[in-house]
Scaffold this motif. Sequence first.
Motif, short mmCIF file in Angstrom:
data_model
loop_
_atom_site.label_atom_id
_atom_site.label_comp_id
_atom_site.label_asym_id
_atom_site.label_seq_id
_atom_site.Cartn_x
_atom_site.Cartn_y
_atom_site.Cartn_z
N ASP A 199 -21.81 86.30 20.41
CA ASP A 199 -20.45 85.79 20.23
C ASP A 199 -20.19 85.42 18.77
OD1 ASP A 199 -20.17 86.20 22.88
OD2 ASP A 199 -19.38 84.20 23.35
N GLY A 200 -21.23 84.93 18.08
CA GLY A 200 -21.07 84.59 16.67
C GLY A 200 -20.74 85.83 15.85
N LEU A 201 -21.50 86.91 16.12
CA LEU A 201 -21.23 88.17 15.42
C LEU A 201 -19.81 88.66 15.71
CD1 LEU A 201 -24.33 90.56 15.67
CD2 LEU A 201 -23.04 89.95 13.63
N MET A 202 -19.46 88.57 16.99
CA MET A 202 -18.13 89.04 17.39
C MET A 202 -17.05 88.23 16.67
SD MET A 202 -17.29 90.07 21.28
CE MET A 202 -17.01 88.45 21.92
N LEU A 203 -17.26 86.93 16.60
CA LEU A 203 -16.29 86.04 15.95
C LEU A 203 -16.12 86.41 14.48
CD1 LEU A 203 -14.76 83.15 16.06
CD2 LEU A 203 -16.86 82.32 15.02
N TRP A 204 -17.23 86.50 13.76
CA TRP A 204 -17.16 86.78 12.32
C TRP A 204 -16.62 88.17 12.04
CZ3 TRP A 204 -18.88 84.05 7.78
CH2 TRP A 204 -19.22 82.72 8.04
N LEU A 205 -17.20 89.15 12.71
CA LEU A 205 -16.78 90.53 12.44
C LEU A 205 -15.31 90.74 12.80
CD1 LEU A 205 -19.87 92.60 13.69
CD2 LEU A 205 -19.20 92.11 11.34
N ALA A 206 -14.90 90.25 13.99
CA ALA A 206 -13.53 90.51 14.44
C ALA A 206 -12.51 89.78 13.58
CB ALA A 206 -13.37 90.12 15.90
N LEU A 207 -12.80 88.53 13.22
CA LEU A 207 -11.81 87.79 12.44
C LEU A 207 -11.66 88.37 11.03
CD1 LEU A 207 -12.17 84.09 13.55
CD2 LEU A 207 -10.07 85.42 13.43
N ILE A 208 -12.78 88.74 10.41
CA ILE A 208 -12.66 89.34 9.07
C ILE A 208 -12.00 90.71 9.17
CG2 ILE A 208 -13.95 90.13 7.05
CD1 ILE A 208 -16.03 87.94 7.70
N HIS A 209 -12.36 91.45 10.22
CA HIS A 209 -11.75 92.77 10.44
C HIS A 209 -10.22 92.62 10.61
CE1 HIS A 209 -12.09 97.00 12.04
NE2 HIS A 209 -10.93 96.67 12.56
N GLY A 210 -9.84 91.70 11.48
CA GLY A 210 -8.41 91.49 11.73
C GLY A 210 -7.71 90.94 10.50
N GLY A 211 -8.36 89.99 9.82
CA GLY A 211 -7.76 89.40 8.62
C GLY A 211 -7.56 90.44 7.53
N ASN A 212 -8.55 91.31 7.36
CA ASN A 212 -8.43 92.37 6.35
C ASN A 212 -7.33 93.35 6.74
OD1 ASN A 212 -9.21 93.66 3.93
ND2 ASN A 212 -10.34 95.20 5.12
N GLY A 213 -7.21 93.61 8.03
CA GLY A 213 -6.13 94.49 8.49
C GLY A 213 -4.76 93.89 8.20
N MET A 214 -4.64 92.58 8.46
CA MET A 214 -3.37 91.90 8.18
C MET A 214 -3.08 91.89 6.68
SD MET A 214 -2.03 90.79 11.04
CE MET A 214 -1.03 89.35 10.71
N ARG A 215 -4.14 91.74 5.88
CA ARG A 215 -3.98 91.76 4.42
C ARG A 215 -3.45 93.13 3.98
NH1 ARG A 215 -6.82 93.50 -0.15
NH2 ARG A 215 -8.14 94.75 1.20
N THR A 216 -4.01 94.17 4.59
CA THR A 216 -3.58 95.53 4.27
C THR A 216 -2.11 95.74 4.62
OG1 THR A 216 -5.81 96.28 4.72
CG2 THR A 216 -4.11 97.94 4.75
N ILE A 217 -1.73 95.28 5.82
CA ILE A 217 -0.34 95.44 6.24
C ILE A 217 0.58 94.67 5.29
CG2 ILE A 217 1.30 94.91 8.09
CD1 ILE A 217 -1.05 95.38 10.06
N THR A 218 0.13 93.46 4.89
CA THR A 218 0.93 92.68 3.94
C THR A 218 1.10 93.45 2.64
OG1 THR A 218 -0.05 90.72 4.94
CG2 THR A 218 1.16 90.39 2.90
N ASN A 219 0.01 94.01 2.13
CA ASN A 219 0.10 94.79 0.89
C ASN A 219 1.02 95.99 1.06
OD1 ASN A 219 -1.48 93.24 -0.76
ND2 ASN A 219 -3.38 94.31 -0.27
#
Lengths: 273, 146
Positions: B71-91
Amino acid sequence: MTLTPLNTSALPGVTDAVMNPAIRHRPADGFTTITLIIRRFDPETDQEPRWVDYDVDTLPTDRILDALHKIKWEQDGSLTFRRSCAHGVCGSDAMRINGRNRLACKTLVKDLDPTKPIYIEAIKGLPLEKDLVVDMEPFFASFRAVQPFLQSHTAPPEGRERLQSAADRARFDDTTKCILCAACTSSCPVFWTDGQYFGPAAIVNAHRFIFDSRDEEAEVRLDILNDKEGVWRCRTTFNCSEACPRGIQITKAISEVKAATIRRPDRIKIAVA
Amino acid sequence: MATTLPAPRTVGRRRNIEKYGWIYMRASGVVLVVLIFGHLFINLVAGQGVKQIDFAFIAGKYATPFWQVWDGLMLWLALIHGGNGMRTITNDYVSNPTANRLLKGAILVAVVLLILLGTLVITTFDPCPANAAPGTLPTFCSSIGR
């Protein structure tokens, strides 16, 4: 002198359709009347572009470019569009036809649905200048920025060309086909919202030299495209590949540039400018 | 006609993280497919299915280091993955520099906060809290006297 109502039956050659606009115009044999709805913009009079419709008699094998010519020559001489060779080589007449980027000179009436109006507008993402003409300068600026010319530090054998094997030539064959019509770049949703993005066409033309065995500056081009606005902006939506009138596998070419950027060792560069 | 360039133009460009962002999205995506479908299967399909999920079930999972890591891996990987995706959409869509920075700042804060909170829960979770209602705790709690 008194005016008497015109007796059309007494005038040979004058049909009812001419005298009575309520009767629908009938095109000559083989011709169909199609409706083009063109997004027109005159910067001197219009605040916003406006859609104007034109009825044109065309043969099924006519191209959209022929229909545009008919409008310009017979109905409204102010209609503005670019075309040069009119045979799909010069890349001047890319436009958005029924929502898809195509060359007007390669799109036949019979390949669209002539029973429905055909919508024509300028390509998107570049500054609109007039009617179907956009300012191509930002597009060409990106093209120039990738250094699209052969660079070698060694001279070729005296009086000889630089030799290349057939396999080496085939490596970048697909990307040599580009005619710089901007159909790809102006179909890219990333480019629509971010004009700083190099765009598919610039990457295709960089690909053409990056994978050329005679060229020695692939590294420089990979550096240029490793930019914030470079290849990583690509979202692989395949709009460019679908839009390309030359059938270049653009998304594949962009992926190959991405892969080449990843495979080489990263060099830390400090900004000069 | 010159056939060679004695001093071809060189370019200096600021290093950027876009390449690593792109690689991260692919790598984390592949790992997340396994983690998320494994998570969904264990929670919703295996055993008694969705009916089994209660405090005791979750507490039981967090008592084992395997699920903590999962669950820790899932938390870190998914949140950074999603956050980076949102950053990309913002850009992609926010061209106003101030709004762009504000939105990306908000995304960063949300991602960091959720990662810290989630990690705190996973690492400090007490499966047998004192004064819990009887019958809601995992079975092994009785063996340690709660």
